[in-house]
Design a protein around this motif. Structure first.
Motif, PDB file in Angstrom:
ATOM      1  N   HIS A  82       0.804  -1.021   0.008  1.00 56.41           N
ATOM      2  CA  HIS A  82       0.009   0.136  -0.050  1.00 56.41           C
ATOM      3  C   HIS A  82       1.020   1.192  -0.156  1.00 56.41           C
ATOM      4  N   GLY A  83       2.143   1.157  -0.424  1.00 61.01           N
ATOM      5  CA  GLY A  83       3.027   2.334  -0.485  1.00 61.01           C
ATOM      6  C   GLY A  83       3.413   2.625  -1.684  1.00 61.01           C
ATOM      7  N   ASN A  84       4.833   3.041  -1.714  1.00 60.83           N
ATOM      8  CA  ASN A  84       5.258   3.348  -3.090  1.00 60.83           C
ATOM      9  C   ASN A  84       6.477   2.247  -3.420  1.00 60.83           C
ATOM     10  N   GLU A  85       5.974   0.981  -3.305  1.00 59.41           N
ATOM     11  CA  GLU A  85       6.943  -0.282  -3.678  1.00 59.41           C
ATOM     12  C   GLU A  85       6.877  -0.185  -5.099  1.00 59.41           C
ATOM     13  N   SER A  86       8.326  -0.406  -5.713  1.00 57.61           N
ATOM     14  CA  SER A  86       8.385  -0.383  -6.971  1.00 57.61           C
ATOM     15  C   SER A  86       8.133  -1.771  -7.737  1.00 57.61           C
ATOM     16  N   GLU A  87       8.079  -1.677  -9.101  1.00 59.33           N
ATOM     17  CA  GLU A  87       7.973  -3.085  -9.913  1.00 59.33           C
ATOM     18  C   GLU A  87       8.912  -3.950  -9.554  1.00 59.33           C
ATOM     19  N   ARG A  88      10.119  -3.555  -9.468  1.00 59.30           N
ATOM     20  CA  ARG A  88      11.046  -4.181  -9.249  1.00 59.30           C
ATOM     21  C   ARG A  88      11.069  -5.161  -7.607  1.00 59.30           C
ATOM     22  N   TYR A  89      10.769  -4.280  -6.627  1.00 58.26           N
ATOM     23  CA  TYR A  89      10.191  -4.768  -5.405  1.00 58.26           C
ATOM     24  C   TYR A  89       9.134  -5.876  -5.547  1.00 58.26           C
ATOM     25  N   ILE A  90       8.214  -5.561  -5.964  1.00 60.18           N
ATOM     26  CA  ILE A  90       6.994  -6.725  -6.492  1.00 60.18           C
ATOM     27  C   ILE A  90       7.636  -7.799  -7.060  1.00 60.18           C
ATOM     28  N   GLU A  91       8.451  -7.763  -7.851  1.00 57.92           N
ATOM     29  CA  GLU A  91       8.833  -9.149  -8.738  1.00 57.92           C
ATOM     30  C   GLU A  91       9.999  -9.852  -7.628  1.00 57.92           C
ATOM     31  N   GLU A  92      10.631  -8.989  -6.964  1.00 56.93           N
ATOM     32  CA  GLU A  92      11.695  -9.749  -5.971  1.00 56.93           C
ATOM     33  C   GLU A  92      10.702 -10.433  -4.864  1.00 56.93           C
ATOM     34  N   LEU A  93       9.657  -9.958  -4.510  1.00 60.74           N
ATOM     35  CA  LEU A  93       8.897 -10.463  -3.580  1.00 60.74           C
ATOM     36  C   LEU A  93       8.125 -11.455  -3.822  1.00 60.74           C
ATOM     37  N   LYS A  94       7.728 -11.564  -5.277  1.00 60.00           N
ATOM     38  CA  LYS A  94       6.857 -12.804  -5.579  1.00 60.00           C
ATOM     39  C   LYS A  94       7.837 -13.986  -5.789  1.00 60.00           C
ATOM     40  N   LYS A  95       9.326 -13.428  -6.341  1.00 58.02           N
ATOM     41  CA  LYS A  95      10.408 -14.529  -6.512  1.00 58.02           C
ATOM     42  C   LYS A  95      10.690 -15.197  -5.264  1.00 58.02           C
ATOM     43  N   ARG A  96      10.787 -14.367  -3.963  1.00 58.64           N
ATOM     44  CA  ARG A  96      11.311 -14.825  -2.767  1.00 58.64           C
ATOM     45  C   ARG A  96      10.269 -15.627  -2.013  1.00 58.64           C
ATOM     46  N   THR A  97       9.117 -15.179  -2.287  1.00 59.41           N
ATOM     47  CA  THR A  97       8.164 -15.618  -1.235  1.00 59.41           C
ATOM     48  C   THR A  97       7.006 -16.932  -1.959  1.00 59.41           C
ATOM     49  N   GLY A  98       6.832 -16.805  -3.320  1.00 56.85           N
ATOM     50  CA  GLY A  98       6.059 -17.540  -3.978  1.00 56.85           C
ATOM     51  C   GLY A  98       4.615 -17.312  -3.872  1.00 56.85           C
ATOM     52  N   LYS A  99       4.273 -16.165  -3.317  1.00 53.98           N
ATOM     53  CA  LYS A  99       3.052 -15.719  -2.863  1.00 53.98           C
ATOM     54  C   LYS A  99       2.320 -14.670  -3.709  1.00 53.98           C
ATOM     55  N   LEU A 100       1.266 -14.633  -3.951  1.00 54.88           N
ATOM     56  CA  LEU A 100       0.425 -13.839  -4.504  1.00 54.88           C
ATOM     57  C   LEU A 100       0.741 -12.168  -3.912  1.00 54.88           C
ATOM     58  N   VAL A 101       0.525 -11.031  -4.997  1.00 53.59           N
ATOM     59  CA  VAL A 101       0.730  -9.891  -4.393  1.00 53.59           C
ATOM     60  C   VAL A 101      -0.445  -8.840  -4.913  1.00 53.59           C
ATOM     61  N   ILE A 102      -1.104  -8.103  -3.980  1.00 53.18           N
ATOM     62  CA  ILE A 102      -1.951  -7.017  -4.560  1.00 53.18           C
ATOM     63  C   ILE A 102      -1.243  -5.822  -4.261  1.00 53.18           C
ATOM     64  N   LYS A 103      -1.137  -4.987  -5.307  1.00 49.88           N
ATOM     65  CA  LYS A 103      -0.706  -3.713  -5.189  1.00 49.88           C
ATOM     66  C   LYS A 103      -1.920  -2.528  -5.060  1.00 49.88           C
ATOM     67  N   ALA A 104      -2.057  -1.877  -4.105  1.00 54.34           N
ATOM     68  CA  ALA A 104      -2.888  -0.929  -3.540  1.00 54.34           C
ATOM     69  C   ALA A 104      -2.340   0.533  -4.410  1.00 54.34           C
ATOM     70  N   VAL A 105      -3.471   0.930  -4.901  1.00 54.94           N
ATOM     71  CA  VAL A 105      -2.937   2.317  -5.786  1.00 54.94           C
ATOM     72  C   VAL A 105      -4.111   3.311  -5.613  1.00 54.94           C
ATOM     73  N   ILE A 106      -3.763   4.654  -5.853  1.00 60.73           N
ATOM     74  CA  ILE A 106      -4.950   5.739  -5.593  1.00 60.73           C
ATOM     75  C   ILE A 106      -4.816   6.420  -6.815  1.00 60.73           C
ATOM     76  N   PRO A 107      -5.738   5.983  -7.963  1.00 63.60           N
ATOM     77  CA  PRO A 107      -5.866   6.688  -9.011  1.00 63.60           C
ATOM     78  C   PRO A 107      -6.744   8.258  -9.024  1.00 63.60           C
ATOM     79  N   LYS A 108      -6.208   9.018  -9.675  1.00 62.31           N
ATOM     80  CA  LYS A 108      -7.054  10.343  -9.852  1.00 62.31           C
ATOM     81  C   LYS A 108      -7.846  10.546 -11.138  1.00 62.31           C
ATOM     82  N   ASN A 109      -7.507   9.720 -12.115  1.00 69.20           N
ATOM     83  CA  ASN A 109      -8.191   9.783 -13.187  1.00 69.20           C
ATOM     84  C   ASN A 109      -7.715   8.808 -14.252  1.00 69.20           C
TER      85      ASN A 109
END
Length: 210
Positions: A82-109
Motif C-alpha cells: 500500500h506504499g510506493n513499492e516499485s515494480e522491481r520490489y514486487i518482482e523480488e517479493l513474488k520470487k522470494r515468497t512464491g505468494k500472490l501480491v496485491i498492489k494498492a493504488v490511488i487513481p486520480k483519473n
C-alpha cells in the motif's frame, strides 16, 4: 460473484467473526503506526494462523523493508502493498515468497488507471487513500480491461456496495471501517455484507437467464 475481503483485523474476536462468516479474504495491517489497526508483525502472524484455511489471509504493508515482508509472509497467503513499492520490489517479493501480491493504488483519473494496470502484481486494489475510509469517483474505473482483476476499496459499506456493483465489475469488494461499529469489527455487519453479495449474484444469475 464479487468476492469479499474484510480488512483491518486486530483481535482474536475479529478472527472469530471471520471464521464464522467466511469472507473470501481477510487483511491484517502490519507495522504501520499511522493506522489505528496496525499490528506488530509477530502479533499479525499469530492471529493470521488462527484463521480457517478456507479464508485467504492478506498481510498489508506500507513501504516495509523487504526482509520484514518476506519473514512475515511465511504466515500469510497474500501480500498487499500500500506504499510506493516499485515494480522491481514486487518482482523480488513474488520470487522470494512464491505468494500472490496485491498492489494498492490511488487513481486520480483514467490515465492513472491505465498506467497502474501495467503492474506485475497479481491484483490491483483501487482506493482513495491509505485506509481513510473515503470513496472516490468510480467512473474512472469503467474502462478497466476485464483481464485485470481488481479489488475495490474506499469507504465501502452496506449502503453503497450495491451501487458500486451496479457501476462496476470488481473482482472483490474490500471493506474495513464499513464493517465496524465503534471502531470494532461488527459481526452483524460482516454477515449482512456477505449475504448481500451472495444474494446480488443470485439476482444477476436470474437476470442472465431471462
Amino acid at each position: 460473484m464479487s468476492k469479499l475481503k474484510i480488512c483491518g483485523l486486530k483481535t482474536e474476536a475479529d478472527v472469530e467473526i471471520i471464521n464464522e462468516t467466511q469472507p473470501d479474504y481477510c487483511g491484517f495491517i502490519v507495522d504501520y503506526p499511522k493506522s489505528k489497526r496496525s499490528l506488530d508483525p509477530n502479533e499479525a502472524c499469530r492471529l493470521a494462523e488462527k484463521v480457517l484455511k478456507t479464508v485467504k489471509t492478506v498481510a498489508v504493508f506500507v513501504d516495509e523493508p523487504m526482509e520484514t515482508v518476506v519473514k512475515t509472509m511465511a504466515s500469510f497467503d497474500m501480500a498487499q502493498l500500500h506504499g510506493n513499492e516499485s515494480e522491481r520490489y514486487i518482482e523480488e517479493l513474488k520470487k522470494r515468497t512464491g505468494k500472490l501480491v496485491i498492489k494498492a493504488v490511488i487513481p486520480k483519473n483514467s490515465a492513472d488507471v491505465e498506467y497502474f494496470c501495467k503492474t506485475k502484481a497479481d491484483y490491483l486494489l483501487f482506493d482513495a487513500g491509505k485506509g481513510e475510509g473515503r470513496a472516490f469517483n468510480w467512473e474512472i474505473l469503467k474502462n478497466v480491461r476485464p483481464s485485470r482483476k481488481y479489488f475495490l476499496a474506499g469507504g465501502l459499506n452496506e449502503g453503497n456496495i450495491g451501487s458500486a456493483l451496479d457501476a462496476l465489475d470488481p473482482y472483490a469488494i474490500d471493506v474495513s471501517s464499513g464493517a465496524e461499529s465503534d471502531g470494532k469489527k461488527d459481526y452483524s455487519k460482516v454477515r449482512r455484507i456477505t449475504e448481500f453479495l451472495k444474494s446480488n449474484q443470485e439476482r444477476r444469475n436470474d437476470d442472465d437467464r431471462v
